[in-house]
Design a protein around this motif. Structure first.
Motif, mmCIF file in Angstrom:
data_model
loop_
_atom_site.group_PDB
_atom_site.id
_atom_site.type_symbol
_atom_site.label_atom_id
_atom_site.label_comp_id
_atom_site.label_asym_id
_atom_site.label_seq_id
_atom_site.Cartn_x
_atom_site.Cartn_y
_atom_site.Cartn_z
ATOM 1 N N SER A 14 0.825 -1.202 0.000
ATOM 2 C CA SER A 14 0.000 0.000 0.000
ATOM 3 C C SER A 14 0.863 1.257 0.000
ATOM 4 O O SER A 14 0.621 2.196 -0.756
ATOM 5 C CB SER A 14 -0.920 -0.008 1.226
ATOM 6 O OG SER A 14 -1.703 1.167 1.273
ATOM 7 N N GLN B 184 0.701 0.322 -4.396
ATOM 8 C CA GLN B 184 0.111 -0.865 -4.998
ATOM 9 C C GLN B 184 -1.042 -1.361 -4.117
ATOM 10 O O GLN B 184 -1.073 -2.504 -3.679
ATOM 11 C CB GLN B 184 1.186 -1.940 -5.191
ATOM 12 C CG GLN B 184 2.323 -1.471 -6.096
ATOM 13 C CD GLN B 184 3.413 -2.494 -6.257
ATOM 14 O OE1 GLN B 184 3.142 -3.667 -6.463
ATOM 15 N NE2 GLN B 184 4.656 -2.054 -6.171
ATOM 16 N N GLN B 185 -1.991 -0.448 -3.887
ATOM 17 C CA GLN B 185 -3.102 -0.750 -2.989
ATOM 18 C C GLN B 185 -3.976 -1.879 -3.520
ATOM 19 O O GLN B 185 -4.442 -2.743 -2.766
ATOM 20 C CB GLN B 185 -3.937 0.513 -2.769
ATOM 21 C CG GLN B 185 -5.042 0.334 -1.712
ATOM 22 C CD GLN B 185 -5.914 1.561 -1.615
ATOM 23 O OE1 GLN B 185 -6.047 2.306 -2.571
ATOM 24 N NE2 GLN B 185 -6.516 1.765 -0.444
ATOM 25 N N ALA C 133 -2.488 -5.090 -2.732
ATOM 26 C CA ALA C 133 -2.589 -5.369 -1.306
ATOM 27 C C ALA C 133 -3.980 -5.899 -0.955
ATOM 28 O O ALA C 133 -4.115 -6.851 -0.178
ATOM 29 C CB ALA C 133 -2.280 -4.098 -0.505
ATOM 30 N N TYR D 257 -5.114 -4.665 7.052
ATOM 31 C CA TYR D 257 -6.051 -4.516 5.931
ATOM 32 C C TYR D 257 -6.874 -3.236 6.078
ATOM 33 O O TYR D 257 -7.083 -2.500 5.102
ATOM 34 C CB TYR D 257 -6.967 -5.740 5.875
ATOM 35 C CG TYR D 257 -7.975 -5.711 4.751
ATOM 36 C CD1 TYR D 257 -9.338 -5.787 5.006
ATOM 37 C CD2 TYR D 257 -7.566 -5.598 3.431
ATOM 38 C CE1 TYR D 257 -10.260 -5.760 3.980
ATOM 39 C CE2 TYR D 257 -8.481 -5.570 2.396
ATOM 40 C CZ TYR D 257 -9.820 -5.654 2.672
ATOM 41 O OH TYR D 257 -10.741 -5.623 1.647
ATOM 42 N N VAL E 12 -4.800 -0.354 5.016
ATOM 43 C CA VAL E 12 -4.712 -0.277 3.552
ATOM 44 C C VAL E 12 -5.945 0.418 2.990
ATOM 45 O O VAL E 12 -5.855 1.274 2.099
ATOM 46 C CB VAL E 12 -4.565 -1.693 2.948
ATOM 47 C CG1 VAL E 12 -4.741 -1.644 1.433
ATOM 48 C CG2 VAL E 12 -3.203 -2.275 3.301
ATOM 49 N N GLY F 213 -4.440 4.454 1.335
ATOM 50 C CA GLY F 213 -3.900 3.742 0.172
ATOM 51 C C GLY F 213 -3.019 4.572 -0.710
ATOM 52 O O GLY F 213 -2.612 4.123 -1.768
#
Length: 954
Positions: free
Chosen positions: A218, A222-223, A226, A253, A256, A260
């Protein structure tokens, strides 16, 4: 570079790596650590990093709870092999510099300069001692980049966990977590992402590791990945363990989902170009990946190890994939690019540099312009000069992580302007030419791509045509794989043909290949990018006239590979001129150096050469080249045989214009030459017989049989001489027939068929008497005496040997007299005349010493040693066996060494020295030829007696 400690005068430093598959360097040269068991032993020593390892630890490592009775001996043999690997010149029972032993066990004498694990720990210590977080993170990354995979490559060598290896892997994983936390706080998560991915892949159910990976992905922008990873983890935990994600993973999580945004450099808009004009984009220029990419797992692992195992901080990563035409360089680079794309979030650049055609090769400036456009630089902002373009290109990439694929490169000069200046990017280069300059100037790693092994070739065809179609006709599938010789492009073309006619069985496709008789007609295709002739022609058209001529003439060579002197003779060139031409062929990948100084071409490239030869060179030119080649091998074999079996008076071939002479200086060099050329000589004799040059074939066999005999290639000897005998009989050549009958008798005798040997020798003797060839008559009588002795006909043995001795004396053939006398001594002993037997062998030994003939001296010492052994005169026998072995070492006589060490072991056992007996018999076993199973079995029976403690057969 990790250097070992110690006095420089003690030999080259030795360096070790255990953070991944075990590696060893002696000086600057990497050496093979040896077998699987030996690698495991070395890995355990290195994982202990200087702490002692006991014999029990080694045994448990290799066999767990079920070791064989010989386990300790095997461990000692491996440890001895490792000592010699580290220090080849180390004398027996001398303490080693690198591998030491004491009461506590064995330990490696290494420091942080000589072992990556200790270097790793040293860097970690320095990082933890500094008060500067940025410097600490940089040092952590340097430490983490030392790893190339699991400790010692243990998962590939062993099917169970080992505490020592797991401890090192845990240590690495803990540091990845520590470094990740620091990188997340500093906003530089991308620095640790590759290492974190690797640890996460190795620990798929470790929620702490997976949570860090989510946060790092994240933070690196690269959310989406993830989020997808979390969904995959939740399913995996539910399916494998029946649980939901834990609190740490759930919290990661939620973070994220809330945060993000990707990291960015302070003071810059996310899309602003460093050039000040235009906006950066993330190019995605890789060509499509193959939908059915199969195999190449070993090459992929090696490539990834080179990419992820780079230890020099601040260096650009460059991997050059080299190989012959059609071997799949572009396919591998493309597939590798897709595998690595996530590690390079700023995009992928691709260019086909068209280096195969010197008239159409792309200049670097044109490629730079295209790359700058792809990176978002506006046309007016792109400089006109190549130097300025290269500078702007490096500036644009300075803070980006981009994957760059440069395909079909001609030379290093085409690549250098396209290399980024910063270390964050990766450059993959493909070329059929050797780019050693790029390795020398920029530290590029070279990955040489070979043809596919049969299983991967079969898998490629199956993946293209479908398992139902392919596996329904397994025999045809195997034939297709065999005729394509592992070349991926050829396999792909054949598979495409099969797909174009789905109603046909694979047997029909295999028949097409068979009907082509090794030619390329079955591989033709309309697409010039896939047609084999077109692919090969791109390399051929770039050759100089002399290189093109030699490439065509190599089609006349029947063996698996060719040396420079043979190639020079084939083309009628001086050796230095031939070396320059062969180097050009090797650079173009039309030939490859398969072993040091030995060159060969892929079967289909050789077929292309045959087609060119038939169309470009006259019959007279081809015949002259073939004649020079045959004369070269006859002269070279004759020169080598003078040091091995000089009484075989094969005709000395006359010197010939354009034929290179080779002259070994002693028996060892002669044996080495024969051993290297063994397969080639077999093919040359077969070719000579097939072309009607029967006399040349059997004359060549006469010069090779001494090598076959002394090195134990008895079955091969029998096969070769049978072909020559059939050809000689068919041609009505009486002298050739008699010589080949006698030679075949020798092969049958050594293979244990004495009855057949006697019949063949009787036939040969009759022809030699008819021809009036007294020398060969004496030689054949000697052989009859030896074989008669072996079957227990001692009276005939004595009669034949006395006749042979009289003829040899009348002809003044002293070496022949030595051979007859030494055999006569055995016969006299069996008949009860022991005193005369010792006088006779003493006379033979004195003559061999007067002649200074190392082989005959060794043989005489062996015979007398065995006579002394039968008399139980152990001291005299031991001295003779030792002398025989010393002489055998000097002349390179492997079979003589086997017999001498068998005798040394027998004497030691008879004198109740079990360790010395074991050592000698193990030496004999290591030297024994695996084609002589009876001999190997006899040695193993002796070794078994050490366990059973029963007297040996002496």
């Amino acid at each position: 570079m990790l250097m070992g400690a110690g006095n420089p005068d003690d030999g080259p430093p030795v360096r070790f790596a255990v953070l991944g598959p075990v590696q060893v360097w002696r000086g600057e040269r990497e050496v093979d650590p040896g077998s699987r068991q030996q690698r495991l032993i070395l890995a355990l020593l290195l994982a202990r990093a200087g702490r002692p390892v006991g014999i029990t630890d080694f045994v448990t490592l290799l066999w767990d709870e079920r070791p064989p009775r010989s386990a300790v001996n095997i461990v000692h043999l491996h440890l001895g092999s490792l000592r010699r690997l580290f220090e080849p010149d180390l004398r027996p029972r001398t303490p080693g510099r690198w591998l030491a032993s004491d009461a506590a066990g064995y330990r490696m004498m290494v420091d942080a300069h000589g072992l990556d694990l200790l270097r790793f720990r040293d860097l970690v210590r320095r990082a933890r001692e500094t008060d500067d977080p940025a410097q600490a993170l940089t040092t952590y990354v340097q430490a983490l980049e030392l790893s190339r995979g699991p400790c010692g490559g243990a998962p590939d060598l062993l099917g169970r966990p080992v505490a020592d290896f797991e401890s090192v892997d845990d240590e690495y994983a803990d540091l990845v977590g520590e470094a990740t936390d620091l990188a997340l706080r500093a906003g530089t998560a991308r620095l640790v992402l590759p290492m974190l991915r690797r640890v996460a892949a190795q620990r798929p159910l470790d929620e702490a590791v997976q949570a860090r990976l989510l946060l790092t992905l994240s933070a690196a922008g690269q959310q989406a990945e993830a989020i997808a990873l979390y969904q995959e983890l939740r399913s995996r935990l539910s399916d494998d363990l029946g649980i939901d994600p834990g609190r740490e993973l759930q919290e990661a999580y939620r973070t994220v989902l809330r945060h993000g945004a990707p990291e960015m450099a302070p003071g810059r808009r996310p899309d602003e170009s460093p050039s000040g004009g235009g906006f950066l984009v993330s190019p995605a220029q890789l060509p499509p990946d193959l939908p059915h990419f199969t195999g190449r797992q070993d090459s992929l692992r090696r490539a990834l190890a080179l990419i992820h195992g780079r230890t020099a901080a601040g260096a650009l990563r460059i991997v050059v994939i080299e190989g012959i035409p059609g071997v799949g360089k572009t396919s591998l680079a493309t597939h590798l690019g897709y595998r690595l794309a996530d590690e390079f979030p700023d995009g992928q650049l691709y260019a086909d540099l068209r280096g195969l055609d010197p008239d159409a090769a792309l200049p670097p400036g044109e490629v730079l312009q295209a790359f700058l456009h792809a990176l978002g630089v506006r046309g007016p902002d792109i400089p006109t000069s190549d130097l300025a373009r290269s500078g702007l290109y490096r500036s644009v990439l300075a803070e980006r992580r981009v994957l760059i694929v440069l395909d079909n490169v001609r030379d290093a000069d085409q690549v250098r302007p396209l290399l980024p200046g910063a270390p964050g990017s990766l450059v993959l280069v493909t070329s059929r030419y050797c780019l050693a300059g790029l390795a020398a100037t920029h530290g590029a790693h070279v990955l040489a791509l070979d043809v596919l092994p049969d299983d991967e070739a079969r898998e490629l065809v199956v993946s293209r045509v479908g398992s139902t179609h392919a596996l329904a006709d397994r025999k045809a599938l195997d034939e297709i794989v065999d005729r394509c010789a592992g070349l991926p492009l050829a396999l792909a073309v054949v598979a495409a043909r099969a797909l174009a006619h789905p109603e046909q069985r694979l047997s029909a496709v295999a028949a097409e290949l068979r009907d082509a008789q090794g030619g390329l007609d079955a591989f033709g295709i309309e697409d010039s990018d896939s047609d084999l002739r077109a692919i090969f022609s791109w390399s051929y058209r770039g050759l100089s006239p002399s290189a093109a001529r030699l490439f065509r003439l190599l089609a006349l060579h029947p063996g698996p590979d060719v040396t420079l002197p043979a190639a020079a003779s084939l083309a009628g060139l001086a050796v230095q001129d031939a070396a320059d031409v062969v180097e050009e062929l090797a650079r173009s990948r039309l030939v490859t150096e398969r072993r040091s100084g030995r060159y060969g071409a892929h079967d289909l490239i050789a077929a292309y050469a045959r087609e060119l030869l038939a169309g470009a060179d006259s019959g007279a030119e081809r015949d002259a080249a073939a004649d020079r080649l045959l004369r070269y091998y006859r002269r070279a074999a004759h020169a080598a045989n003078r040091h091995i079996n000089p009484e075989i008076d094969a005709e000395s071939p006359a010197a010939y214009d354009g034929v290179v002479d080779e002259n070994p200086t002693d028996a060892r060099e002669a044996v080495e030459w024969f051993a290297a050329e063994r397969d080639v000589l077999k093919a040359v004799m077969r070719q000579a017989n097939d072309s009607g040059r029967v006399y040349d074939a059997w004359q060549l066999e006469l010069t090779v049989q001494g090598f076959y005999q002394r090195d134990g290639w008895w079955q091969e000897w029998a096969t070769v001489v049978r072909e020559c005998l059939d050809a000689a009989e068919g041609a009505g050549d009486s002298a050739g027939t008699a010589n080949m009958l006698r030679s075949l008798a020798g092969a049958r005798f050594y293979l244990g068929d004495s009855a057949a040997a006697l019949t063949l020798l009787d036939r040969a003797l009759a022809i030699f008497v008819e021809l009036g060839d007294a020398s060969r008559e004496s030689l054949t009588l000697r052989n009859l005496g030896e074989v008669s002795f072996a079957v227990g006909d001692h009276d005939r043995s004595v009669s034949c040997l006395h006749q042979a001795l009289r003829i040899a004396e009348s002809l003044g053939e002293q070496v022949a007299q030595v051979d007859v006398l030494s055999r006569l001594a055995d016969t006299q002993y069996e008949l009860g005349d022991r005193a005369e037997s010792f006088r006779t062998i003493g006379r033979a030994l004195a003559m061999s010493e007067q002649l200074d003939h190392g082989v005959r001296r060794s043989q005489c010492h062996l015979r007398r040693a065995n006579l002394y052994l039968r008399e139980r005169r152990y001291a005299e026998s031991l001295a003779d066996f030792a002398a025989a072995d010393e002489l055998a070492v000097a002349v390179g006589g492997r079979v003589l060494r086997v017999r001498a060490n068998l005798g040394l072991g027998d004497i030691a056992y008879a004198m109740d020295d079990r360790p010395a007996a074991r050592t000698a018999w193990l030496v004999a076993l290591s030297l024994a030829n695996d084609t002589d199973r009876d001999q190997e079995a006899a040695i193993r029976r002796r070794l078994a007696k050490l366990r059973d403690d029963t007297p040996p057969d002496v």
